[in-house]
Structure formats: structure tokens, C-alpha cells
Design a protein around this motif. Structure first.
Motif, PDB file in Angstrom:
ATOM      1  N   GLN A 150      34.347 -30.158  -2.923  1.00 38.26           N
ATOM      2  CA  GLN A 150      32.911 -30.016  -2.668  1.00 38.26           C
ATOM      3  C   GLN A 150      32.628 -28.632  -2.123  1.00 38.26           C
ATOM      4  O   GLN A 150      33.347 -28.141  -1.249  1.00 38.26           O
ATOM      5  CB  GLN A 150      32.439 -31.069  -1.665  1.00 38.26           C
ATOM      6  CG  GLN A 150      32.472 -32.485  -2.198  1.00 38.26           C
ATOM      7  CD  GLN A 150      31.875 -33.476  -1.229  1.00 38.26           C
ATOM      8  OE1 GLN A 150      31.867 -33.250  -0.026  1.00 38.26           O
ATOM      9  NE2 GLN A 150      31.362 -34.583  -1.741  1.00 38.26           N
TER      10      GLN A 150
ATOM     11  N   GLN B  59      29.599 -26.438  -0.342  1.00 36.39           N
ATOM     12  CA  GLN B  59      28.340 -26.608   0.384  1.00 36.39           C
ATOM     13  C   GLN B  59      27.774 -25.236   0.703  1.00 36.39           C
ATOM     14  O   GLN B  59      28.334 -24.516   1.530  1.00 36.39           O
ATOM     15  CB  GLN B  59      28.575 -27.404   1.665  1.00 36.39           C
ATOM     16  CG  GLN B  59      27.321 -27.642   2.502  1.00 36.39           C
ATOM     17  CD  GLN B  59      26.401 -28.645   1.857  1.00 36.39           C
ATOM     18  OE1 GLN B  59      26.828 -29.677   1.341  1.00 36.39           O
ATOM     19  NE2 GLN B  59      25.104 -28.354   1.889  1.00 36.39           N
TER      20      GLN B  59
ATOM     21  N   CYS C 293      29.075 -20.403   2.109  1.00 36.55           N
ATOM     22  CA  CYS C 293      29.536 -21.490   1.252  1.00 36.55           C
ATOM     23  C   CYS C 293      30.868 -21.977   1.785  1.00 36.55           C
ATOM     24  O   CYS C 293      31.820 -21.196   1.899  1.00 36.55           O
ATOM     25  CB  CYS C 293      29.656 -21.019  -0.186  1.00 36.55           C
ATOM     26  SG  CYS C 293      30.334 -22.249  -1.319  1.00 36.55           S
TER      27      CYS C 293
ATOM     28  N   SER D 239      35.598 -27.732   0.561  1.00 38.93           N
ATOM     29  CA  SER D 239      36.404 -28.787   1.173  1.00 38.93           C
ATOM     30  C   SER D 239      36.929 -29.718   0.094  1.00 38.93           C
ATOM     31  O   SER D 239      36.394 -29.794  -1.004  1.00 38.93           O
ATOM     32  CB  SER D 239      35.577 -29.570   2.198  1.00 38.93           C
ATOM     33  OG  SER D 239      34.476 -30.197   1.567  1.00 38.93           O
ATOM     34  N   GLY D 240      37.966 -30.414   0.436  1.00 38.58           N
ATOM     35  CA  GLY D 240      38.580 -31.324  -0.518  1.00 38.58           C
ATOM     36  C   GLY D 240      40.064 -31.396  -0.240  1.00 38.58           C
ATOM     37  O   GLY D 240      40.681 -30.388   0.077  1.00 38.58           O
TER      38      GLY D 240
ATOM     39  N   TYR E 203      34.114 -25.424 -10.104  1.00 44.29           N
ATOM     40  CA  TYR E 203      33.359 -26.232  -9.153  1.00 44.29           C
ATOM     41  C   TYR E 203      32.100 -25.483  -8.729  1.00 44.29           C
ATOM     42  O   TYR E 203      32.122 -24.258  -8.568  1.00 44.29           O
ATOM     43  CB  TYR E 203      34.219 -26.546  -7.922  1.00 44.29           C
ATOM     44  CG  TYR E 203      35.494 -27.275  -8.247  1.00 44.29           C
ATOM     45  CD1 TYR E 203      36.720 -26.609  -8.249  1.00 44.29           C
ATOM     46  CD2 TYR E 203      35.484 -28.628  -8.569  1.00 44.29           C
ATOM     47  CE1 TYR E 203      37.893 -27.263  -8.550  1.00 44.29           C
ATOM     48  CE2 TYR E 203      36.654 -29.298  -8.873  1.00 44.29           C
ATOM     49  CZ  TYR E 203      37.853 -28.610  -8.864  1.00 44.29           C
ATOM     50  OH  TYR E 203      39.012 -29.278  -9.168  1.00 44.29           O
TER      51      TYR E 203
ATOM     52  N   GLY F 155      28.505 -25.645  -6.068  1.00 44.42           N
ATOM     53  CA  GLY F 155      27.770 -26.229  -4.958  1.00 44.42           C
ATOM     54  C   GLY F 155      26.391 -26.671  -5.399  1.00 44.42           C
ATOM     55  O   GLY F 155      25.986 -26.451  -6.552  1.00 44.42           O
ATOM     56  N   GLN F 156      25.655 -27.236  -4.473  1.00 49.98           N
ATOM     57  CA  GLN F 156      24.361 -27.823  -4.808  1.00 49.98           C
ATOM     58  C   GLN F 156      23.229 -26.802  -4.787  1.00 49.98           C
ATOM     59  O   GLN F 156      22.142 -27.107  -5.266  1.00 49.98           O
ATOM     60  CB  GLN F 156      24.022 -28.964  -3.831  1.00 49.98           C
ATOM     61  CG  GLN F 156      23.347 -28.540  -2.548  1.00 49.98           C
ATOM     62  CD  GLN F 156      24.251 -27.759  -1.625  1.00 49.98           C
ATOM     63  OE1 GLN F 156      25.441 -27.589  -1.865  1.00 49.98           O
ATOM     64  NE2 GLN F 156      23.689 -27.258  -0.535  1.00 49.98           N
TER      65      GLN F 156
END
Length: 126
Positions: free
Chosen positions: A2, A4, A21, A24-25, A115, A117-118
Motif C-alpha cells: 500500500q 499512502q 508517500c 507499507s506491506g 503499485y 497510491g490513492q
């Protein structure tokens, strides 16, 4: 994994703002990834902003932000990537996304990133 992104908001032209930013994971090793920032303005396609390689020794920028924005990363403590935005302009208004790419070399291409982020909204206005 993830990502963020944070730090967006309303900022006046000519001021400064820093986006962060955090990744994590359980299986995510930050130094195994190069990182990038992209943005999408209202009614436009998402575009490249800046990228940094795994150890921060190499960076690249879109022409539109070169000399005003700086990408950096903290591999030692926080495992974060940053985008310092100096002298922002109204045309920098967009949702900003961070992205992670497996591998040590940086890239300007969206399809190279694994990957995302939002996004965090940055509005540059007086």
C-alpha cells in the motif's frame, strides 16, 4: 503493498508544499523499488512529474516542473518519498499520485510502475 500519499491541500502561487508517500506491506522492501510521482489535472490524462531511483542518486523531472520541484527519498528511517513543490503555479493543480516500480532504475512511464497510491489533491490558487 500500500502506498499512502499525503500533504496535499490549498497552496498559494509562489509558496511551497511538500508531499509525502509512505509504503507499507509485509513483503515490501523499500530499497528494492524506484519511486515516482504522477499527477492528473481535471479533464486531463495522468502525466509524469518526477522519479527517483532506489538510492536517490538519480532523478528525473517533467520539463514543466524542472527547477521548481524536487523529489527525494528517505531509505534509512521513514521509508518515504517526498515531492517538494516550490513556486507552485495554478497549472500545477492536480491529484498527485505516488507509485513504486520494482527495480533499481527510475522510469517516466506509467506502465513501468507496479503499485500506486490513492492520490492527494493539490490546489494552487490565491
Amino acid at each position: 503493498v500500500q502506498l499512502q500519499a499525503s500533504g496535499g491541500g490549498l497552496v498559494q502561487p509562489g509558496s511551497s508544499l511538500t508531499l509525502s508517500c509512505t509504503a507499507s506491506g509485509g513483503d515490501f522492501t523499500f530499497t528494492d523499488y524506484s519511486m515516482g510521482w504522477f499527477r492528473q489535472a481535471p479533464g486531463k490524462e495522468r502525466e509524469f512529474v518526477a522519479a527517483i531511483n532506489w538510492d536517490g542518486s538519480s532523478t528525473s523531472y517533467a520539463d514543466s516542473v524542472k527547477g521548481r520541484f524536487t523529489i527525494s527519498r528517505d531509505n534509512a528511517k521513514n521509508e518515504e518519498v517526498y515531492l517538494q513543490m516550490n513556486s507552485p503555479k495554478p497549472e500545477d493543480t492536480a491529484v498527485y499520485y505516488c507509485a513504486a516500480r520494482a527495480g533499481w532504475g527510475q522510469s517516466k512511464r506509467e506502465r513501468d510502475y507496479d503499485y500506486w497510491g490513492q492520490g492527494t489533491l493539490v490546489t494552487v490558487s490565491s
